[in-house]
Design an enzyme around this catalytic site. Structure first.
Site, PDB file in Angstrom:
ATOM      1  N   ALA A  15      28.631  41.244  41.867  1.00  0.00           N
ATOM      2  CA  ALA A  15      27.813  40.921  40.711  1.00  0.00           C
ATOM      3  C   ALA A  15      27.338  42.149  39.958  1.00  0.00           C
ATOM      4  O   ALA A  15      26.821  42.028  38.848  1.00  0.00           O
ATOM      5  CB  ALA A  15      26.604  40.087  41.151  1.00  0.00           C
ATOM      6  N   LYS A 165      46.177  46.360  42.606  1.00  0.00           N
ATOM      7  CA  LYS A 165      45.964  44.972  42.188  1.00  0.00           C
ATOM      8  C   LYS A 165      47.061  44.060  42.716  1.00  0.00           C
ATOM      9  O   LYS A 165      46.792  42.920  43.126  1.00  0.00           O
ATOM     10  CB  LYS A 165      45.902  44.891  40.662  1.00  0.00           C
ATOM     11  CG  LYS A 165      44.715  45.614  40.043  1.00  0.00           C
ATOM     12  CD  LYS A 165      43.394  45.048  40.530  1.00  0.00           C
ATOM     13  CE  LYS A 165      42.212  45.759  39.929  1.00  0.00           C
ATOM     14  NZ  LYS A 165      40.915  45.280  40.468  1.00  0.00           N
TER      15      LYS A 165
END
Length: 300
Positions: A15, A165
């Protein structure tokens, strides 16, 4: 919002990142209760202040390599929005960070598999996990969400962002399918924001992306909406390429250049223009990459 979505609790992890923070605020606006899992402990206090003002927000200090802290943050949640953020002590991609991202993806999906209440995971990946292939063996214009970047190609040209990724997302998918976790992935283009700089790891290989017509970008608001859309749509599945800009003309590059290298900078943004438009040969590409690397070293 559909009535069934009211009062649901979801977790956003990490977050503290630009995407994660925006997701927390948008989800709260939509009526969700949110568990904000913050990996960057410097950001923890600001989130705690925010949680004191909004009873639907709970804040958890978590570490993607600490399985128990992940389980604590996920407890009672029906969904997870996950994105990997670079550690503050290593703010660029290299082989070490790639290994860290893969381990984090494995731990997060394993924690989700062990959390009975989790119904869906939205996993943030990148378009760089899709686009990097040997152009002599494939046609770049047919790129879609079924494609994967070639791991050996990424290693050969040290495309660490694409390599990290790709391997992290493949790791997540393998575990999700093995453990029965309902997961979708968002393969996002270059995230556009006011603080974007030439040091963004996505930009390594920008010349090749531009030449091959796969230099894509996405605005933060668009990306946030895409995440929430695939979470709330019960029919969503698989991978989703996410972008709302394609950089394929001089006007696009000039605009991006002005963001990355202001004209008052030591080298000026003309170097970036050369980097994009003149990367026509291996020799020239190496020269431009050397200049950009030197510029980055001046900034660090």
């Amino acid at each position: 919002m559909a009535p069934a979505l009211l009062n649901q609790t979801v977790c956003v992890m990490d977050a503290s990142g630009r995407l994660g923070s925006a997701l927390v605020h948008r989800l709260l606006q939509r009526g969700y209760a949110v568990h904000a899992a913050v990996h960057n402990h410097d950001e923890l206090q600001s989130f705690k202040r925010l949680s004191s003002e909004n009873k639907k927000l709970r804040v958890f200090g978590s570490d993607p390599l600490d399985y128990h802290s992940l389980m604590e943050a996920l407890k009672g949640c029906c969904g997870l929005f996950y994105s990997f953020e670079l550690p503050s002590d290593n703010p660029t991609y290299d082989e070490f960070v790639g290994e860290l991202e893969v381990r984090a993806a494995h731990n997060v999906l394993e924690a989700c598999a062990q959390t009975d209440t989790i119904d869906k995971v939205v996993f943030t990946s990148s378009a760089t996990a899709v686009i990097w292939r040997d152009q002599h063996n494939s046609v770049r214009s047919d790129v879609n969400e079924r494609n994967w970047s070639d791991i050996n190609f990424c290693k050969k040209f040290k495309l660490w962002h694409g390599l990290s990724k790709t391997v992290a997302e493949k790791t997540a998918w393998a575990l999700a399918m093995d453990r029965g976790v309902n997961m979708v992935s968002i393969n996002a283009g270059l995230l556009m924001h006011p603080n974007l700089s030439i040091k963004d790891p996505y930009l390594l290989g920008a010349a090749e992306m531009f030449k091959d017509g796969v230099f894509v970008a996405v605005d933060l608001g668009f990306l946030v909406d895409a995440h929430i859309c695939v979470f709330e749509d019960s029919s969503s599945y698989g991978r989703y390429l996410c972008f709302n800009r394609v950089l394929n003309c001089s006007k696009d590059v000039v605009k991006l250049s002005s963001m990355l290298l202001p004209s008052s900078s030591p080298l000026g943004y003309n170097f970036f223009l050369l980097f994009i438009f003149m990367g026509l040969s291996d020799i020239f590409d190496r020269i431009i990459l050397f200049v950009v690397a030197r510029y980055r070293s001046l900034l660090t």
